[in-house]
Write an enzyme that holds these catalytic residues in place. Structure first.
Site, PDB file in Angstrom:
ATOM      1  N   GLU A  60      13.831  -5.791  31.248  1.00 20.68           N
ATOM      2  CA  GLU A  60      13.319  -5.994  29.906  1.00 20.68           C
ATOM      3  C   GLU A  60      14.442  -5.609  28.951  1.00 20.68           C
ATOM      4  O   GLU A  60      14.975  -4.493  29.049  1.00 20.68           O
ATOM      5  CB  GLU A  60      12.087  -5.109  29.686  1.00 20.68           C
ATOM      6  CG  GLU A  60      11.433  -5.374  28.349  1.00 20.68           C
ATOM      7  CD  GLU A  60      10.179  -4.533  28.108  1.00 20.68           C
ATOM      8  OE1 GLU A  60       9.706  -3.851  29.034  1.00 20.68           O
ATOM      9  OE2 GLU A  60       9.684  -4.584  26.969  1.00 20.68           O
ATOM     10  N   ARG A 295      11.518   3.915  43.837  1.00 23.51           N
ATOM     11  CA  ARG A 295      12.622   3.903  42.883  1.00 23.51           C
ATOM     12  C   ARG A 295      13.645   4.976  43.230  1.00 23.51           C
ATOM     13  O   ARG A 295      13.358   5.947  43.923  1.00 23.51           O
ATOM     14  CB  ARG A 295      12.118   4.065  41.459  1.00 23.51           C
ATOM     15  CG  ARG A 295      11.384   5.360  41.177  1.00 23.51           C
ATOM     16  CD  ARG A 295      11.088   5.524  39.677  1.00 23.51           C
ATOM     17  NE  ARG A 295      10.606   4.308  39.047  1.00 23.51           N
ATOM     18  CZ  ARG A 295      11.135   3.794  37.911  1.00 23.51           C
ATOM     19  NH1 ARG A 295      12.107   4.385  37.288  1.00 23.51           N
ATOM     20  NH2 ARG A 295      10.646   2.694  37.398  1.00 23.51           N
ATOM     21  N   LYS A 305      13.951   5.457  29.606  1.00 24.11           N
ATOM     22  CA  LYS A 305      14.649   4.940  28.433  1.00 24.11           C
ATOM     23  C   LYS A 305      14.342   5.777  27.196  1.00 24.11           C
ATOM     24  O   LYS A 305      15.213   5.995  26.360  1.00 24.11           O
ATOM     25  CB  LYS A 305      14.215   3.490  28.172  1.00 24.11           C
ATOM     26  CG  LYS A 305      14.883   2.492  29.104  1.00 24.11           C
ATOM     27  CD  LYS A 305      14.319   1.094  28.907  1.00 24.11           C
ATOM     28  CE  LYS A 305      14.709   0.180  30.070  1.00 24.11           C
ATOM     29  NZ  LYS A 305      13.798  -0.935  30.252  1.00 24.11           N
TER      30      LYS A 305
HETATM   31  P1  ATP Z   1      12.491   2.585  32.669  1.00 27.55           P
HETATM   32  O1  ATP Z   1      11.214   2.981  33.321  1.00 27.55           O
HETATM   33  O2  ATP Z   1      13.641   3.480  32.959  1.00 27.55           O
HETATM   34  O3  ATP Z   1      12.356   2.272  31.222  1.00 27.55           O
HETATM   35  P2  ATP Z   1      12.001  -0.038  33.469  1.00 27.55           P
HETATM   36  O4  ATP Z   1      11.420  -0.177  34.813  1.00 27.55           O
HETATM   37  O5  ATP Z   1      11.065  -0.121  32.360  1.00 27.55           O
HETATM   38  O6  ATP Z   1      12.896   1.239  33.396  1.00 27.55           O
HETATM   39  P3  ATP Z   1      13.005  -2.672  33.449  1.00 27.55           P
HETATM   40  O7  ATP Z   1      13.995  -3.272  32.557  1.00 27.55           O
HETATM   41  O8  ATP Z   1      11.604  -3.113  33.363  1.00 27.55           O
HETATM   42  O9  ATP Z   1      13.102  -1.119  33.204  1.00 27.55           O
HETATM   43  O10 ATP Z   1      13.488  -2.708  34.951  1.00 27.55           O
HETATM   44  C1  ATP Z   1      14.147  -3.797  35.547  1.00 27.55           C
HETATM   45  C2  ATP Z   1      14.067  -3.646  37.030  1.00 27.55           C
HETATM   46  O11 ATP Z   1      14.726  -2.455  37.445  1.00 27.55           O
HETATM   47  C3  ATP Z   1      12.627  -3.551  37.507  1.00 27.55           C
HETATM   48  O12 ATP Z   1      12.481  -4.411  38.617  1.00 27.55           O
HETATM   49  C4  ATP Z   1      12.465  -2.113  37.895  1.00 27.55           C
HETATM   50  O13 ATP Z   1      11.533  -1.962  38.916  1.00 27.55           O
HETATM   51  C5  ATP Z   1      13.885  -1.740  38.322  1.00 27.55           C
HETATM   52  N1  ATP Z   1      14.124  -0.310  38.195  1.00 27.55           N
HETATM   53  C6  ATP Z   1      13.996   0.449  37.083  1.00 27.55           C
HETATM   54  N2  ATP Z   1      14.242   1.738  37.350  1.00 27.55           N
HETATM   55  C7  ATP Z   1      14.552   1.809  38.672  1.00 27.55           C
HETATM   56  C8  ATP Z   1      14.894   2.878  39.574  1.00 27.55           C
HETATM   57  N3  ATP Z   1      14.980   4.147  39.160  1.00 27.55           N
HETATM   58  N4  ATP Z   1      15.148   2.572  40.865  1.00 27.55           N
HETATM   59  C9  ATP Z   1      15.080   1.307  41.294  1.00 27.55           C
HETATM   60  N5  ATP Z   1      14.751   0.261  40.513  1.00 27.55           N
HETATM   61  C10 ATP Z   1      14.484   0.494  39.214  1.00 27.55           C
HETATM   62 MG    MG Z   2       9.627  -1.825  32.856  1.00 25.78          MG
END
Ligand code: ATP
Ligand code: MG
Length: 605
Positions: A60, A295, A305
């Site tokens: 995102e 994760r 974030k």
């Molecule tokens: P955050 O929770 O840190 O804001 P997010 O999951 O909202 O991160 P996205 O941009 O939606 O951020 O994530 C893009 C991809 O990265 C998704 O498929 C998510 O599952 C993966 N991802 C995010 N954080 C991790 C992590 N710590 N380990 C592995 N994959 C991750």
């Molecule tokens: Mg997300």
């Protein structure tokens, strides 16, 4: 040791097992792909898909990527590469409020930096979920017409209250039984902007008593007047993420949709959406399948974030690319290499079991990556002047001695570095001790021991130079040691016959005063003192490490004149350093320590 980082990861992981099983069973054989995303008819008219599998990385664009994303990027791109597939980069930009072009650009740059590309066979697989808004709305109308979705006009509170909880089934909305035609008319009014934000939502009609709360008629479209970074003001209704995501996957003909474990409970809804839209003839089969893995959690960092933003906005760090930040821009500036991040991703394993990986695993990966390739150099971080008082007699007034050392001990073909030894040399302040503790093998002056015996000054070798013997030291009025004096021991010049006639226990690194380059050396430690800074009830800002950065003014050997930002070195005895990509410039040398040669964190109080 490690597998070479450029090779696809070979260690077992359950996703690989699933993919191999699918390939063997031919689950995705005979699929068609029209060359671009689209509905069932679009793909039916296309050619057999040249990609054996399709994966995607779907960020995102609402913030900077962090180390957890690197794992997801690595996983999706490397699995696709390994099995003859293609990985798409897709911006999951269906939420109009928080997304910005700045983040889109930064994400593109970081995925490239990690070494991945979405151009395959001339096709560019970079997509924006917002380009599918038209299809998503069409899907919503189709579900509504089929009686599989309805417009609910209850207040948000009433909807929440009727949802029930784990122990209690929900109750049906009074709007649940309305005729499909009425819901469809309302949906079109929502779309046309005839209703206020939040006045009503479109809900999937599934089961208000489902033990899985996500199946209790989840909302799929909401009214929200917001300008979208891509579609502007075209829409005043937006799909919910859980509805949009499976559709995005299906339009792109993703086969294996990999996400983190928190989406496990959403999988039944993911399948519900796809099955019904395929039954209605809108989406092509075979449909994508969602798989969840744990994760990446690394100790002593935070990755939310929101929390990263707080660190930036409250001035705890200097910006998103502060070398202490776990953002990819921060890690890059700190000097971590793409290969070290991939090694970490691989070594942390791909499984369903969550857990914390010690931060030292990243540093070990960095050392494994850089050890065979980072050129060596000498640097003095906390300088103390050493005066060689018999220079004129031993070497000759005004003369300098040429010295040379391998750039890489392990690869003689990498060549030699050249520098000179002169009468004044910088050494580390802690390489001299007025009263040496037991076992100290560096410089100490002549002294009298407890029994009254006169002891000579200690002897050490200046690396690649000469054996010297300490003869004394000087102090200033405040008692601070300002210089150390020593003499060259004759016939001990490194590389000359018989040079090892005089044995020493200590070998000091040094930089000559006449040609050493002044350099700013930034030493970094963990930003937080706790393994899980945001664990439990704690406010993560309560365990900030006050000593996470030390800035020193030292010297580096002259072979480093002219290095460019991002170049990495091993400073002998001190660790791995990188020329800072922002501040390092001609006439101003700035190096960041990436990591020391050994882990010292665990020993700290
Ligand atoms: P955050 O929770 O840190 O804001 P997010 O999951 O909202 O991160 P996205 O941009 O939606 O951020 O994530 C893009 C991809 O990265 C998704 O498929 C998510 O599952 C993966 N991802 C995010 N954080 C991790 C992590 N710590 N380990 C592995 N994959 C991750
Ligand atoms: Mg997300």
């Amino acid at each position: 040791m490690s597998t070479p980082p450029d090779e696809p990861a070979r260690s077992g992981n359950f996703l690989r097992t699933i993919i191999e099983r699918d390939l063997e069973a031919g689950t995705y054989a005979g699929r068609r792909f029209a060359g671009s995303p689209g509905d069932a008819a679009h793909h039916a008219a296309g050619a057999p898909d040249p990609a054996r599998i399709r994966t995607r990385f779907p960020p995102e664009p609402n913030g900077y990527l962090h180390i957890g994303h690197a794992k997801s990027i690595w996983l999706n791109f490397s699995l696709a590469a390994e099995y003859g597939g293609i990985c798409h980069l897709r911006f999951d930009d269906t939420n109009p409020e928080k997304e910005e072009q700045e983040y889109v650009d930064a994400i593109v740059e970081m995925v490239h930096w990690l070494g991945y590309d979405w151009v395959q066979g001339g096709a560019r697989h970079l997509y924006f979920a917002s380009d599918y808004f038209g299809f998503m709305y069409r899907a919503a109308e189709a579900l509504t017409e089929a009686g599989l979705a309805y417009v609910d006009e209850q207040s948000a509170e009433a909807m929440r209250a009727s949802r029930g909880d784990f122990g209690t089934p929900g109750t049906d909305s009074p709007f649940r039984g309305r005729p499909a035609a009425e819901s469809l008319a309302r949906l079109r009014e929502m779309r046309a902007g005839l209703h206020a934000d939040g006045a009503m939502v479109l809900r999937a009609k599934i089961d208000m008593a489902s033990p899985n709360l996500n199946l209790r008629d989840p909302a799929i479209y909401r009214i929200k007047r917001a300008t979208h970074h891509n579609t502007g003001d075209t829409w005043c209704i937006y799909p919910m993420y859980t509805f949009a995501h499976p559709i995005e996957d299906a339009l792109e003909r993703i086969t294996h949709s990999i996400c983190t474990l928190e989406f496990e409970d959403q999988r039944p809804f993911y399948d519900w959406v796809l099955e019904h839209l395929a039954d209605l003839g809108l989406l092509a089969r075979p449909l994508p399948k969602q798989y969840e893995f744990a994760r990446l959690n690394l100790t002593t960092i935070v990755t939310s974030k929101r929390k990263l933003r707080q660190l930036v906005e409250e001035g705890v760090v200097d910006g998103w690319d502060d070398p202490r930040m776990p953002t990819l821009v921060g890690l890059r500036r700190r000097g971590y290499t793409p290969d070290s991040l991939k090694l970490l991703a691989e070594r942390s394993g791909v499984s369903k079991a969550g857990g914390w990986i010690d931060y030292s695993v990243l540093d070990i990966a960095l050392r494994d990556d850089l050890d065979p390739k980072a050129p060596r150099a000498m640097a003095v971080l906390e300088p103390l002047k050493l005066e060689l008082t018999n220079w004129d007699a031993e070497v000759g007034a005004g003369r300098l001695l040429p010295c040379s050392a391998p750039r890489l001990q392990s690869r003689p073909e990498a060549g030699q570095r050249e520098f000179t030894l002169g009468p004044q040399v910088w050494i580390e302040r802690d390489d001299f001790a007025e009263n040496p503790p037991k076992g100290y093998h560096r410089l100490s002056p002549p002294r009298t021991d407890a029994a009254g015996n006169a002891l000579p000054g200690s002897r050490v070798r200046l690396k690649y130079g000469y054996v010297i013997e300490c003869t004394g030291f000087s102090r200033d009025g405040a008692g601070r040691i300002t210089a150390v004096q020593a003499v060259l021991v004759p016939d001990t010049r490194s590389g000359t016959p018989g040079a090892d006639r005089v044995k020493t226990k200590g070998v000091l690194t040094w930089v000559a005063a006449h040609d050493g380059l002044p350099a700013e050396l930034r030493l970094y430690e963990r930003l937080f003192t706790e393994d899980q800074p945001d664990g439990g009830e704690r406010d993560f800002r309560d365990c900030l490490n006050p000593a996470s950065r030390r800035v020193l003014q030292g010297f580096v050997e002259p072979s480093l004149a002219g290095v460019a930002g991002d170049q990495k070195f091993q400073f002998e005895r001190h660790g791995y350093f990188v020329a800072d990509r922002v501040d390092h410039a001609p006439g101003r040398a700035v190096f960041n320590r990436i990591t020391a040669l050994k882990d010292s964190w665990a020993k700290q109080p």
